[in-house]
Design an enzyme around this catalytic site. Structure first.
Site, PDB file in Angstrom:
ATOM      1  N   SER A 227      44.661  33.700  32.055  1.00 42.05           N
ATOM      2  CA  SER A 227      43.782  33.912  32.896  1.00 42.05           C
ATOM      3  C   SER A 227      42.448  32.461  32.761  1.00 42.05           C
ATOM      4  CB  SER A 227      43.647  34.791  32.594  1.00 42.05           C
ATOM      5  OG  SER A 227      42.364  35.505  33.574  1.00 42.05           O
ATOM      6  N   ASP A 453      51.457  37.330  40.539  1.00 35.04           N
ATOM      7  CA  ASP A 453      49.662  37.708  39.885  1.00 35.04           C
ATOM      8  C   ASP A 453      48.609  37.807  41.002  1.00 35.04           C
ATOM      9  OD1 ASP A 453      47.821  37.071  38.196  1.00 35.04           O
ATOM     10  OD2 ASP A 453      49.128  35.952  36.988  1.00 35.04           O
ATOM     11  N   HIS A 483      49.578  40.695  36.186  1.00 35.25           N
ATOM     12  CA  HIS A 483      48.657  39.438  35.522  1.00 35.25           C
ATOM     13  C   HIS A 483      48.984  38.907  34.473  1.00 35.25           C
ATOM     14  CE1 HIS A 483      45.018  36.975  35.410  1.00 35.25           C
ATOM     15  NE2 HIS A 483      44.247  37.714  34.978  1.00 35.25           N
TER      16      HIS A 483
END
Length: 514
Positions: A227, A453, A483
């Protein structure tokens, strides 16, 4: 309202509240000290403190692998490397392999920005046992996070109110209240954390990474970023391309976007995840308990949120489930397909007048423990984003953009649009419109995008691979949900990642895993 931009919640870690419902020192003078030659003193890890989220000390791994922690000195201001220092908290577990098989340290950043790597690595470590055969696994609390000179803003009682506020104002009075609450939060950050706020940019953290590489004794940085951790890795590659070792970016931030485009992308991404959740629920062989069709599931959620705007439900006593808290809880559940069952149960419960499960999910998003203490993930998230991002928005601008956000998501558009006010009147100017990750000459970086995602939409992976440059960014696609891709346990994804990190085998760019 805290911006969701690049916020990665630790979705596999379910709070004790949810489970029960369901069943750094600063100011040292570095002087002439050569920080690259410092020796780390590794000792047994203490229990996480409040800023890290609390809880027990990390348990040994199944093979009796012991977690060790240490503090590394870094300059407070990289523009004055001989000035004051702060301490970064590090955690590691040593490799299970033979010394002659050891590659070095594999450093993880799990995102946020604002997430504690010292608490996250032990939580996720079971999934990295294969990588541990050739690496020491290492993570850290970035500057401003956890035990690393944490950014502190409001107290726990004030944060309770902050996360309950109406984050989607419907009239002038509500807009004024949102601005005032944002200003109060931002002023508290400046009052309580003035010294660290100018020094939490991603470029500062990237320089910390390079010092960490040297102190750990590695010629190259071997890195696994998730991320926001992909943005940090990209900035590192831009600043130090010749020092990039084997690196993987998973759940990839689009480095070409500013905060407005990022928020709009998340509105689309979470709407897609909600669509997929609704379709999955009604496709089960048994009856979907929260709707007769996918559209009915979404319509009922919209009616719930609309009703909560006027009439909150009882939540976790003494708090009530407001529209904002319910939206946060839904978003948290959409981070991972593993949480969809909790979302179903939370919605069922809310339709019966009980908001506890959705509130527990919101608490997990916001870093609130069952004893009412908050980690510093939100203050750190806001501080790092606002130090990085130059644009500043006002209510008139947000209002003009609302139709575009609502077109992206009926349910989440307003919430994401108004989040752009987070950095209004922030004490520190933002650094740039978007990060520079161009890294000509760097070793290949494996860039893994997940088509489902919600938080870092799939398109960001290609944008990152292109921005890193030809021959550097190697794109891999996972057709899945949630995610990130590696922790999905998809054998194709894990085989490609492990093959590169362990054996240096670069998969063909454009590889697709299903």
């Amino acid at each position: 309202m805290p911006s969701l931009l690049r916020l990665r919640a630790a979705v596999p870690i379910v709070s004790a509240v949810l489970l029960s419902i369901l069943l750094a020192a600063c100011g040292d003078d570095a002087g002439d000290e050569d920080l690259t030659r410092q020796e780390l003193s590794w000792t047994a890890c203490p229990a996480p403190d409040e800023a890290q989220g609390g809880g027990a000390s990390p348990s040994p791994l199944p093979d009796d692998g012991e977690w060790q922690c240490a503090t590394m000195k870094v300059p407070l201001d990289w523009g004055d490397p001989k000035g004051d220092t702060i301490g970064l908290e590090l955690i590691r577990v040593e490799t299970t392999g033979e010394e002659n098989e050891r590659i070095g340290s594999l450093i993880f950043n799990f995102g946020g920005p604002g997430g504690s790597g010292v608490t996250s690595l032990p939580a996720f470590a079971d999934g990295y046992e294969t990588l541990r055969t050739r690496y020491d696994l290492v993570s850290f609390d970035p500057r401003g996070v956890g035990r690393s000179d944490p950014v502190i803003c409001e107290n726990d009682q004030q944060l309770d109110a902050y996360f309950q506020q109406d984050a989607t104002p419907d009239d002038a009075a509500e807009r004024t209240e949102l601005l005032e609450n944002t200003k109060d939060f931002n002023d508290a950050c400046e009052q309580n954390s003035e010294k660290i706020l100018p020094h939490v940019r991603t470029t500062d953290a990237a320089r910390d990474l390079d010092l960490m590489r040297q102190v750990l004794g590695d010629d190259k940085l071997h890195y696994f970023g998730v991320s926001y951790g992909t943005e940090l890795g990209g900035v590192y590659a831009h600043l130090f391309p010749e020092r990039v070792g084997r690196a993987v970016f998973d759940a990839v931030v689009d480095p070409t976007q500013g905060p407005e485009q990022g928020s709009l992308g998340q509105a689309k991404g979470f709407q897609l995840a909600l669509d997929n959740f609704a379709e999955d629920c009604v496709s089960k062989t048994e009856e979907c308990p929260v709707g007769d069709s996918a559209q009915d599931v979404k319509d009922r959620i919209a009616r719930l949120l609309n009703d909560l705007d006027r009439n909150p439900l009882p939540g976790i006593f003494p708090r009530q489930l407001t529209q904002t808290a319910a939206t946060s809880g839904i978003l948290q559940a959409l981070y991972s397909q593993d949480f969809w069952e909790y979302l179903t149960e939370g919605l069922e419960q809310a339709y019966d007048g009980d908001g506890r499960i959705l509130m527990a999910l919101a608490d997990s998003m916001n870093g609130r423990s069952e004893n009412g203490e908050y980690s510093n993930i939100t203050p750190a998230n806001v501080a790092i984003n606002c130090a990085d991002e130059k644009p500043r928005y006002d209510t008139a601008y947000v209002e003009r953009k609302l139709p575009e956000f609502r077109a992206a998501s009926d349910l989440f558009g307003d919430y994401m649009a108004w989040s752009m006010l987070t950095c209004t009147d922030w004490a520190v100017a933002g650094a740039a419109d978007h990060p520079d990750v161009s890294a000509p000459g760097a070793a290949p970086i494996l860039v893994v995008g997940n088509t489902g995602d919600p938080a870092t939409p799939y398109e960001g992976a290609r944008a990152m691979a292109n921005a890193l440059g030809k021959g550097v960014g190697v794109e891999l696609t996972y057709r899945g949900q949630g995610h990130g891709a590696y922790d999905s346990e998809n054998k194709c994804v894990q085989g490609a990642v492990n093959g590169y990190l362990l054996d240096g085998k670069v998969p063909p760019t454009g590889t697709v895993c299903t």
